[in-house]
Design an enzyme around this catalytic site. Structure first.
Site, PDB file in Angstrom:
ATOM      1  N   ARG A 113       0.892  -1.227   0.073  1.00 17.43           N
ATOM      2  CA  ARG A 113      -0.018  -0.151   0.075  1.00 17.43           C
ATOM      3  C   ARG A 113       0.792   1.131   0.021  1.00 17.43           C
ATOM      4  NH1 ARG A 113      -5.177   0.216   3.344  1.00 17.43           N
ATOM      5  NH2 ARG A 113      -5.976   1.295   1.239  1.00 17.43           N
ATOM      6  N   ASP A 260      -3.235   9.452   6.109  1.00 19.10           N
ATOM      7  CA  ASP A 260      -2.749   8.809   5.568  1.00 19.10           C
ATOM      8  C   ASP A 260      -1.103   9.259   5.445  1.00 19.10           C
ATOM      9  OD1 ASP A 260      -5.441   7.262   4.983  1.00 19.10           O
ATOM     10  OD2 ASP A 260      -4.020   5.857   4.841  1.00 19.10           O
ATOM     11  N   ASN A 270      -5.871  11.569   2.384  1.00 17.50           N
ATOM     12  CA  ASN A 270      -6.781  10.600   3.397  1.00 17.50           C
ATOM     13  C   ASN A 270      -7.834   9.869   2.521  1.00 17.50           C
ATOM     14  OD1 ASN A 270      -7.555   9.582   6.187  1.00 17.50           O
ATOM     15  ND2 ASN A 270      -9.345  10.780   5.742  1.00 17.50           N
TER      16      ASN A 270
HETATM   17  O1  MRU Z   1      -7.810   2.187   2.967  1.00 13.48           O
HETATM   18  P1  MRU Z   1      -7.748   2.497   4.479  1.00 13.48           P
HETATM   19  O2  MRU Z   1      -9.117   1.993   4.964  1.00 13.48           O
HETATM   20  O3  MRU Z   1      -6.821   1.867   5.003  1.00 13.48           O
HETATM   21  O4  MRU Z   1      -7.801   4.099   4.631  1.00 13.48           O
HETATM   22  C1  MRU Z   1      -7.668   4.455   5.901  1.00 13.48           C
HETATM   23  C2  MRU Z   1      -7.851   5.929   6.031  1.00 13.48           C
HETATM   24  O5  MRU Z   1      -7.955   6.687   4.956  1.00 13.48           O
HETATM   25  C3  MRU Z   1      -7.763   6.434   7.459  1.00 13.48           C
HETATM   26  O6  MRU Z   1      -8.419   7.565   7.675  1.00 13.48           O
HETATM   27  C4  MRU Z   1      -6.261   7.001   7.857  1.00 13.48           C
HETATM   28  O7  MRU Z   1      -5.534   5.967   7.372  1.00 13.48           O
HETATM   29  C5  MRU Z   1      -6.439   7.173   9.342  1.00 13.48           C
HETATM   30  S1  MRU Z   1      -6.571   5.930  10.277  1.00 13.48           S
HETATM   31  C6  MRU Z   1      -6.388   6.634  11.767  1.00 13.48           C
END
Ligand code: MRU
Length: 362
Positions: A113, A260, A270
């Site tokens: 990722r 993120d 994000n």
């Molecule tokens: O694709 P994901 O579910 O991993 O995306 C997560 C997010 O966008 C969250 O808002 C971010 O990681 C912050 S988590 C505290």
């Protein structure tokens, strides 16, 4: 650290394996997976069984311990656990050979990722440890274990601090809108944006949460709503498309979301749909905050243009629960994240307090 009852067992290193809550099954089923290979850990990350930037960081660190367990398995035994490390039985292997295994595992894990910087940050932190000189392999493994547990424990502490600082922004009776899942499931166990709500409620304030559904994988509808329900916090789920309507009616006190990756100038990646929320919040004069630990700040990049955005499979958009919902000839676009520019963000709730960019190299 505050009360451990506030911590979900989102991800653990237990008896030589990584155990994690399979988030794809919630809220219907609560199942803990025991993962014993790096391949399976990468599958779990890619499929979002474990997800959320801080939790991914911990997964990356534990993934390297797992690589060692996998490469030099012990019959009826293990080396690493949350409780401690037992490397006496580690075979007589040269430090360089262990480093090669760790390098390969680190590359594989980081490639799963690209947007959440916590993943490469945690693997990089582990690498900084194993690149050092050690009198023997056992000493190196002990230090690696210590570092991985520190990454986990620091995340718990940072999230608790984010909660305390953010809670001061909330008043009794507030309606907080949020997006994607940012609670215990997305971190070592407490949460960032949703952790702010938990802390405010813990301080005796009545808070109602508006949880965006968060298409296509429904982290808001499935996971935020589940975490609120577990804690007895009133929550209303809304379609992503209802955001403007709800805000236009004055029903939202503030928006708090996670991140993120935050660039030096404050531009923030994000979950896809965050930018819509920020633009609408600006239009209606609703304060829009980011809540994130410092491990999510990427001080090496100047702005959001440098943030890699993960593109996911078209099927996630074209199907719902395995049923195709669009004509067979139609294509889909599926960026997993967007970048909200710094000017739309009222403040960054970090473990240091509510701060403003720039976030310069330390
Ligand atoms: O694709 P994901 O579910 O991993 O995306 C997560 C997010 O966008 C969250 O808002 C971010 O990681 C912050 S988590 C505290």
């Amino acid at each position: 650290m505050e009360d451990i009852k506030d911590i979900l067992p989102t991800i653990r290193m237990l008896q030589g394996a990584v155990e994690l809550i399979d988030q794809t099954l919630l809220p219907g089923e609560y199942r803990v997976l025991r993962i014993e290979t790096v391949d399976l850990l990468c599958e779990a990350i890619a499929k979002l069984r474990i997800r959320g930037a801080p939790a991914l960081g911990v997964a990356g660190a534990y993934g390297l311990l797992l690589a060692v367990e996998e490469a030099w398995p012990q019959e009826n035994g293990y080396y690493f656990d949350m409780e401690g490390v037992t490397v006496e039985k580690f075979p007589d292997v040269d430090v360089t050979a262990v480093r090669e295994v760790l390098d390969a595992a680190g590359k594989q894990i980081v490639s799963t990722r690209p947007t959440a910087v916590n993943l490469s940050w945690a693997v990089g932190r582990m690498k900084d440890v194993y690149a050092q000189d050690f009198p023997g392999t056992n000493k190196m493994l002990e230090r690696l274990h210590k570092e991985a547990i520190a990454i986990y424990e620091e995340d718990v502490e940072m999230c608790m601090a984010i909660g305390r600082h953010g809670a001061e922004l909330l008043k009794d009776g507030d309606n907080v809108m949020t997006h994607c899942n940012t609670g215990g499931l997305a971190t070592s166990g407490f949460g960032t944006a949703l952790g702010v709500v938990f802390a405010a409620v813990g301080a005796g304030k009545k808070i109602h949460v508006y949880a965006d559904e968060t298409r296509p994988l429904l982290q808001g509808a499935r996971l935020n709503a589940w975490e609120c329900e577990q804690r007895g916090i009133p929550v209303s789920v809304l379609c992503d498309g209802a955001v403007a309507s709800i805000m236009s009616r004055g029903m939202v006190s503030c928006v708090i979301v996670g991140a993120d990756r935050i660039a030096s100038n404050g531009d923030t990646a994000n979950k896809i749909g965050t930018l819509n929320l920020a633009i609408v919040a600006r239009h209606y004069g609703v304060p829009f905050y980011i809540a994130a630990p410092s491990s999510t700040i990427d001080r090496s990049i100047p702005d959001g243009d440098a943030i890699p955005i993960e593109e996911r499979a078209e099927e996630e958009v074209k199907q719902f629960k395995g049923v195709t919902t669009v004509p067979t000839g139609a294509r889909a676009v599926n960026p997993a994240f967007d970048v909200t520019t710094r000017d739309l963000i009222a403040g960054f709730i970090t473990e240091e307090g509510v701060v403003q960019p720039p976030f310069l190299p330390e």
